[in-house]
Design a protein around this motif. Structure first.
Motif, PDB file in Angstrom:
ATOM      1  N   GLY A   1       0.838  -1.194   0.000  1.00  9.95           N
ATOM      2  CA  GLY A   1       0.000   0.000   0.000  1.00  9.95           C
ATOM      3  C   GLY A   1       0.868   1.237   0.000  1.00  9.95           C
ATOM      4  N   VAL A   2       0.263   2.366  -0.333  1.00  7.95           N
ATOM      5  CA  VAL A   2       0.971   3.646  -0.353  1.00  7.95           C
ATOM      6  C   VAL A   2       0.122   4.683   0.368  1.00  7.95           C
ATOM      7  CG1 VAL A   2       2.272   3.170  -2.467  1.00  7.95           C
ATOM      8  CG2 VAL A   2       0.010   4.192  -2.630  1.00  7.95           C
ATOM      9  N   SER A   3       0.695   5.865   0.543  1.00  6.75           N
ATOM     10  CA  SER A   3       0.009   6.975   1.219  1.00  6.75           C
ATOM     11  C   SER A   3      -0.416   6.607   2.629  1.00  6.75           C
ATOM     12  CB  SER A   3      -1.204   7.444   0.398  1.00  6.75           C
ATOM     13  OG  SER A   3      -0.798   7.895  -0.872  1.00  6.75           O
ATOM     14  N   ARG A   4       0.420   5.828   3.304  1.00  6.43           N
ATOM     15  CA  ARG A   4       0.183   5.526   4.711  1.00  6.43           C
ATOM     16  C   ARG A   4       0.753   6.651   5.570  1.00  6.43           C
ATOM     17  NH1 ARG A   4      -3.339   2.102   2.740  1.00  6.43           N
ATOM     18  NH2 ARG A   4      -2.673  -0.068   2.606  1.00  6.43           N
ATOM     19  N   THR A   5       0.371   6.656   6.848  1.00  8.69           N
ATOM     20  CA  THR A   5       0.862   7.639   7.798  1.00  8.69           C
ATOM     21  C   THR A   5       1.467   6.914   8.985  1.00  8.69           C
ATOM     22  OG1 THR A   5      -0.808   9.261   7.148  1.00  8.69           O
ATOM     23  CG2 THR A   5       0.238   9.579   9.278  1.00  8.69           C
ATOM     24  N   MET A   6       2.639   7.367   9.435  1.00  6.10           N
ATOM     25  CA  MET A   6       3.324   6.730  10.548  1.00  6.10           C
ATOM     26  C   MET A   6       3.651   7.762  11.613  1.00  6.10           C
ATOM     27  SD  MET A   6       6.898   4.607  10.519  1.00  6.10           S
ATOM     28  CE  MET A   6       6.132   3.206   9.708  1.00  6.10           C
ATOM     29  N   PRO A   7       3.271   7.525  12.881  1.00  6.70           N
ATOM     30  CA  PRO A   7       3.588   8.476  13.942  1.00  6.70           C
ATOM     31  C   PRO A   7       5.067   8.477  14.268  1.00  6.70           C
ATOM     32  CG  PRO A   7       2.565   6.504  14.860  1.00  6.70           C
ATOM     33  CD  PRO A   7       2.485   6.376  13.367  1.00  6.70           C
ATOM     34  N   VAL A   8       5.603   9.666  14.605  1.00  8.77           N
ATOM     35  CA  VAL A   8       6.995   9.791  15.033  1.00  8.77           C
ATOM     36  C   VAL A   8       7.098  10.372  16.434  1.00  8.77           C
ATOM     37  CG1 VAL A   8       8.016   9.933  12.752  1.00  8.77           C
ATOM     38  CG2 VAL A   8       7.167  12.013  13.825  1.00  8.77           C
ATOM     39  N   GLY A   9       5.968  10.524  17.124  1.00  7.42           N
ATOM     40  CA  GLY A   9       5.982  11.054  18.481  1.00  7.42           C
ATOM     41  C   GLY A   9       5.565  12.504  18.523  1.00  7.42           C
ATOM     42  N   GLY A  10       5.152  12.938  19.696  1.00  4.86           N
ATOM     43  CA  GLY A  10       4.753  14.321  19.876  1.00  4.86           C
ATOM     44  C   GLY A  10       3.501  14.685  19.112  1.00  4.86           C
ATOM     45  N   GLY A  11       2.742  13.690  18.655  1.00  2.00           N
ATOM     46  CA  GLY A  11       1.550  13.968  17.876  1.00  2.00           C
ATOM     47  C   GLY A  11       1.816  14.190  16.406  1.00  2.00           C
ATOM     48  N   PHE A  12       3.086  14.120  15.979  1.00  2.00           N
ATOM     49  CA  PHE A  12       3.433  14.340  14.585  1.00  2.00           C
ATOM     50  C   PHE A  12       3.514  13.014  13.832  1.00  2.00           C
ATOM     51  CE2 PHE A  12       5.009  18.046  16.810  1.00  2.00           C
ATOM     52  CZ  PHE A  12       4.566  19.075  16.010  1.00  2.00           C
ATOM     53  N   THR A  13       3.355  13.093  12.529  1.00  2.38           N
ATOM     54  CA  THR A  13       3.351  11.895  11.702  1.00  2.38           C
ATOM     55  C   THR A  13       4.181  12.103  10.450  1.00  2.38           C
ATOM     56  OG1 THR A  13       1.330  12.616  10.557  1.00  2.38           O
ATOM     57  CG2 THR A  13       1.042  11.173  12.472  1.00  2.38           C
ATOM     58  N   ILE A  14       4.704  10.985   9.903  1.00  2.00           N
ATOM     59  CA  ILE A  14       5.324  10.996   8.584  1.00  2.00           C
ATOM     60  C   ILE A  14       4.244  10.622   7.580  1.00  2.00           C
ATOM     61  CG2 ILE A  14       7.121  10.057   7.097  1.00  2.00           C
ATOM     62  CD1 ILE A  14       8.597   9.166   9.601  1.00  2.00           C
ATOM     63  N   PRO A  15       3.961  11.471   6.597  1.00  5.77           N
ATOM     64  CA  PRO A  15       2.974  11.119   5.590  1.00  5.77           C
ATOM     65  C   PRO A  15       3.598  10.374   4.424  1.00  5.77           C
ATOM     66  CG  PRO A  15       3.677  13.364   5.224  1.00  5.77           C
ATOM     67  CD  PRO A  15       4.454  12.846   6.425  1.00  5.77           C
ATOM     68  N   ASP A  16       2.751   9.898   3.528  1.00  5.31           N
ATOM     69  CA  ASP A  16       3.213   9.373   2.235  1.00  5.31           C
ATOM     70  C   ASP A  16       4.104   8.144   2.402  1.00  5.31           C
ATOM     71  OD1 ASP A  16       2.795   9.822  -0.461  1.00  5.31           O
ATOM     72  OD2 ASP A  16       4.723  10.791  -0.751  1.00  5.31           O
ATOM     73  N   VAL A  17       3.863   7.347   3.448  1.00  6.50           N
ATOM     74  CA  VAL A  17       4.710   6.199   3.754  1.00  6.50           C
ATOM     75  C   VAL A  17       4.319   5.004   2.887  1.00  6.50           C
ATOM     76  CG1 VAL A  17       5.304   4.535   5.570  1.00  6.50           C
ATOM     77  CG2 VAL A  17       5.221   6.974   6.080  1.00  6.50           C
ATOM     78  N   VAL A  18       5.322   4.218   2.478  1.00  5.48           N
ATOM     79  CA  VAL A  18       5.121   3.020   1.668  1.00  5.48           C
ATOM     80  C   VAL A  18       4.981   1.813   2.594  1.00  5.48           C
ATOM     81  CG1 VAL A  18       6.149   1.509  -0.084  1.00  5.48           C
ATOM     82  CG2 VAL A  18       6.465   4.004  -0.225  1.00  5.48           C
ATOM     83  N   GLN A  19       3.961   1.012   2.367  1.00  3.25           N
ATOM     84  CA  GLN A  19       3.770  -0.231   3.129  1.00  3.25           C
ATOM     85  C   GLN A  19       4.213  -1.412   2.278  1.00  3.25           C
ATOM     86  OE1 GLN A  19      -0.295  -1.001   4.350  1.00  3.25           O
ATOM     87  NE2 GLN A  19       0.140  -3.163   4.710  1.00  3.25           N
ATOM     88  N   THR A  20       4.902  -2.367   2.906  1.00  2.00           N
ATOM     89  CA  THR A  20       5.385  -3.542   2.186  1.00  2.00           C
ATOM     90  C   THR A  20       5.274  -4.782   3.048  1.00  2.00           C
ATOM     91  OG1 THR A  20       7.311  -4.519   1.071  1.00  2.00           O
ATOM     92  CG2 THR A  20       7.764  -3.115   2.957  1.00  2.00           C
ATOM     93  N   ASP A  21       5.185  -5.939   2.394  1.00  4.92           N
ATOM     94  CA  ASP A  21       5.227  -7.193   3.146  1.00  4.92           C
ATOM     95  C   ASP A  21       6.614  -7.811   3.132  1.00  4.92           C
ATOM     96  OD1 ASP A  21       5.372  -8.131   0.544  1.00  4.92           O
ATOM     97  OD2 ASP A  21       3.745  -9.588   0.757  1.00  4.92           O
ATOM     98  N   ALA A  22       7.603  -7.119   2.536  1.00  6.05           N
ATOM     99  CA  ALA A  22       8.989  -7.577   2.639  1.00  6.05           C
ATOM    100  C   ALA A  22       9.409  -7.485   4.098  1.00  6.05           C
ATOM    101  CB  ALA A  22       9.903  -6.715   1.773  1.00  6.05           C
TER     102      ALA A  22
END
Length: 352
Positions: free
Chosen positions: A148-169
């Motif tokens: 999948g693409v366009s995922r969001t991942m938290p980095v702490g402090g309420g902030f997130t990294i957008p546009d994250v790539v999801q993989t099953d590797a």
């Protein structure tokens, strides 16, 4: 190799010389020896990795490590190449918002050919291979697809990294900072993500090439990357949020709180909450549905636009939905402060 066609032995041969293992030695026994991965970015000796891999390095007043390690007891940065060569590295710059960092070595080994970074994000279903140093096992390759693409991942402090790539590797501890690689139509390997984390069985994440292209040049030039912000906290307008706020349909993002900054006096936050479907939902805030003519349907889209399309000091035109109807407001974007200066915010609320 044609696009998406993997001959794994050939791919490994072509890619692994650019993959490095990164070791951070800290004299404090509580910290110990940290390890991660990275890849050669250019012929001048720059290596891209994750911020959290090198976060234990000694800091200067600007929060960055400068120069080669000395004998003062500061942590040291060591880099091992696939041919067994070692180099001492120095930290060029880091960006905690996107968990990216650049380190540099002198006298790059001749075999360490840089890996190009893709000009576009990968597509779901595209075959990929993750390279790195999982569990201390140098030169490891694991394979899968883009899940999948366009995922969001938290980095702490309420902030997130957008546009994250999801993989099953498979991506395991130590893979952080290594390249997620795909093959172009002419058979050239290219980086389609920087491995960051594993969330569960067959669910791994990597920072997208669009984010790498936005951040790494700034790290090379100034050692840091400044990010535009509205200084608001937001929440996706789900069906429950729409019901609580008497909205006709879900979509857009609810402004929960407006902090001191560019949106103060322009946007309004929530003033109370309402219990809907068994949970408390903030109510009363403005709803953002567009920025600079681009539709905003989720927090991820707003975060991605701010990161990849705007700069601090620029003006942005917001499309705001209020009880009286839609209106447009113009704000001058501010500069994000260190994530550590913000309190942790739970749930799906994020700071923009």
């Amino acid at each position: 190799m044609s696009e998406g066609e993997f001959h794994y032995t050939d791919l490994y041969r072509d890619v692994v010389p650019a993959v490095v293992s990164i070791y951070v030695d800290a004299p404090d026994a509580r910290t110990g020896r940290g390890a991660g991965s990275g890849f050669v970015y250019d012929r001048t000796g720059h290596v891209v990795t994750n911020h959290h891999v090198v976060a234990g390095l000694a800091r200067d007043g600007a929060g960055r490590s400068r120069g080669l390690p000395d004998e003062s007891g500061s942590p040291t940065l060591e880099i091992r190449f696939s041919d067994g060569d070692w180099r001492v590295g120095r930290l060029v710059g880091t960006d905690p918002y996107t968990d990216l960092a650049v380190v540099a070595v002198d006298d790059l080994p001749a075999a360490a050919t840089p890996l190009p970074v893709a000009s576009t994000n990968p597509a779901p279903g595209q075959p990929v291979a993750a390279f790195g140093n999982p569990m201390g096992l140098d030169g490891t390759i694991t394979t899968g697809i883009v899940s999948g693409v366009s995922r969001t991942m938290p980095v702490g402090g309420g902030f997130t990294i957008p546009d994250v790539v999801q993989t099953d590797a498979p991506i395991n501890p130590g893979n952080s900072g290594g390249p997620l690689v795909a093959v172009t139509a002419d058979g050239t390997p290219e980086v389609v993500g920087v491995n960051r984390a594993r969330s569960g069985d067959n669910i791994g994440f990597a920072i997208s090439p669009a984010v790498v292209a936005r951040v790494v040049p700034d790290l090379l030039e100034t050692g840091r990357c400044e990010h535009a912000t509205l200084r608001v906290t937001t929440l996706d307008v789900s069906p429950a949020v729409a019901d609580a706020n008497d909205l006709t349909e879900p979509g857009g993002v609810l402004v929960v709180d407006v902090r001191e900054g560019p949106a103060s006096g322009v946007l309004g936050g929530c003033h109370s909450s309402r219990r809907v479907r068994g949970r408390e939902v903030p109510v009363g805030g403005d709803v953002l549905v567009g920025i600079d003519g681009e539709d905003i349907r989720s927090t991820e889209e707003l975060t991605s636009y701010l990161l990849t399309e705007t700069w601090p000091g620029e003006t942005a035109e917001l499309t705001v939905r209020r009880p009286a109807g839609e209106t447009r407001e113009t704000v001058q974007l501010g500069t994000r402060i260190d994530p550590g200066e913000n309190g942790e915010i739970g749930g799906r609320i994020a700071v923009q």
